[in-house]
Write an enzyme that holds these catalytic residues in place. Structure first.
Site, short mmCIF file in Angstrom:
data_model
loop_
_atom_site.label_atom_id
_atom_site.label_comp_id
_atom_site.label_asym_id
_atom_site.label_seq_id
_atom_site.Cartn_x
_atom_site.Cartn_y
_atom_site.Cartn_z
CB THR A 175 43.64 62.37 33.73
OG1 THR A 175 42.59 62.01 32.85
CG2 THR A 175 43.53 63.84 34.03
CG ASP A 206 36.51 63.96 34.91
OD1 ASP A 206 36.91 63.14 34.04
OD2 ASP A 206 37.12 64.16 35.97
CB THR A 226 42.72 61.25 37.67
OG1 THR A 226 42.87 60.05 36.89
CG2 THR A 226 43.22 60.97 39.08
N GLY A 227 39.89 59.80 36.89
CA GLY A 227 39.05 58.63 37.13
C GLY A 227 37.99 58.49 36.06
N1 ASP Z 1 38.87 61.44 33.84
C1 ASP Z 1 39.38 61.11 32.55
C2 ASP Z 1 38.28 60.97 31.58
O1 ASP Z 1 37.25 60.44 31.94
C3 ASP Z 1 40.19 59.86 32.57
C4 ASP Z 1 41.08 59.65 33.77
O2 ASP Z 1 41.24 60.52 34.58
O3 ASP Z 1 41.67 58.59 33.89
O4 ASP Z 1 38.44 61.34 30.44
#
Ligand code: ASP
Length: 308
Positions: A175, A206, A226-227
């Site tokens: 992200t 999210d 991010t996550g």
């Molecule tokens: N948070 C993002 C999602 O769940 C992915 C990411 O940040 O790596 O879509």
């Protein structure tokens, strides 16, 4: 006083697979994106415009999972999500499941500024974009050989969540985001993503959820996450940082470290966030192996970039 920070996702290439050349490419791309926002702030521009500019630069870079570099979903297509928030009045704009918009963050900002709504999704959001004169692209614009190979490795499996499969060589997420404080004391946050590789059933994480992946309020801070999105939604992570500061008088550092390194870690929720408070303090915290990140340090007057 102004301050800006950006991230290119917590789903970094594993350290053992990162060579010097690749590392340099990522750091250069981060520096350029940070510069795009910093230049606006230096001239007295708005935090909202600065975070938009930084995220547009990251969306246009194929290295990151947002815009041009968006991952493939289960159908072999791309679906993009984004949100932006102005800390001045805590106003939000958000989009999800876009398939033909080159820069989702621009559309999120147009929703914030030009519509009576906060969140538009799918075809309706794209209809609004057309009415606003937005450039549309076909799905081929998002094609990227590396992302395609990533998807090939898991497309027949029923998995899309966070995964450390060595075969993939990179986590199937990522992200981009930016947070800023401008000279007028206004905060803003922006986040944009392609979501998770092989996602299906219209899965939305999210990133476009105000309060989960993105939050800004001039009273406290601006946050971009991010996550593993499902956890970030359930824990309302970005808003949680604001709440700990507002109701419990936590400092930015205390709030962000508690949430990412304690609360999320205990849930096995991998990820991180970047945040700036209304004094310009900056926090970049992650519980994953790395997080592509950069910030401009007003004290040292230099751009700091890092991955691990
Ligand atoms: N948070 C993002 C999602 O769940 C992915 C990411 O940040 O790596 O879509």
């Amino acid at each position: 006083m102004f301050s800006i920070a950006i991230h290119g996702g917590a789903g970094t290439l594993s350290k053992s697979l990162m060579d010097a050349q690749k590392g340099k490419e990522y750091l250069n791309a981060l520096e350029q994106a940070l510069e795009a926002g910093k230049i606006i702030l230096e001239k007295g521009g708005a935090a909202l415009d600065a975070v938009e500019a930084a995220v547009v630069a990251l969306e246009d870079c194929p290295l990151f999972n947002a815009g041009k570099g968006a991952v493939f979903n289960h159908q072999g297509e791309h679906e993009l999500d984004a949100s932006i928030m102005d800390g001045n009045g805590s106003k939000g704009g958000s989009v999800a499941a876009l398939q033909h918009i080159k820069n989702p963050i621009r559309l999120a900002k147009a929703i914030l500024q030009k519509s009576a709504h906060v969140m538009l999704i799918g075809d309706g959001a794209e209809q609004f974009a057309k009415e606003q004169g937005f450039e549309t692209v076909d799905q081929a614009y998002f094609y990227n050989e590396f992302r395609y190979q990533q998807w090939q490795e898991i497309k027949d499996e029923d998995r899309f969540a966070l995964d450390h499969s060595l075969a993939i060589k990179e986590q199937k997420k990522g992200t981009v985001g930016a947070v800023a404080l401008d000279m007028h004391g206004n905060l803003a946050a922006a986040t944009s993503t392609g979501g998770m590789t092989n996602k299906k059933w219209g899965r939305v994480g999210d990133t476009p959820i105000i309060g989960a992946g993105t939050y800004a309020n001039n009273a406290t801070c601006a946050v971009s996450c991010t996550g593993h999105g499902e956890f970030f939604i359930e824990q309302v992570v970005a808003y949680d940082v604001h709440c700990l500061m507002l109701y419990k008088n936590f400092s930015l550092q205390q709030a962000t470290e508690y949430i990412v390194l304690d609360k999320l870690k205990k849930l096995d929720a991998e990820g991180g966030l970047i945040a700036i408070d209304n004094k310009g303090n900056c926090s970049l915290v992650f519980n994953s192996e790395g997080m592509y990140r950069a910030h401009f340090n007003a004290d040292e007057q230099k751009i700091i970039t890092a991955i691990y």
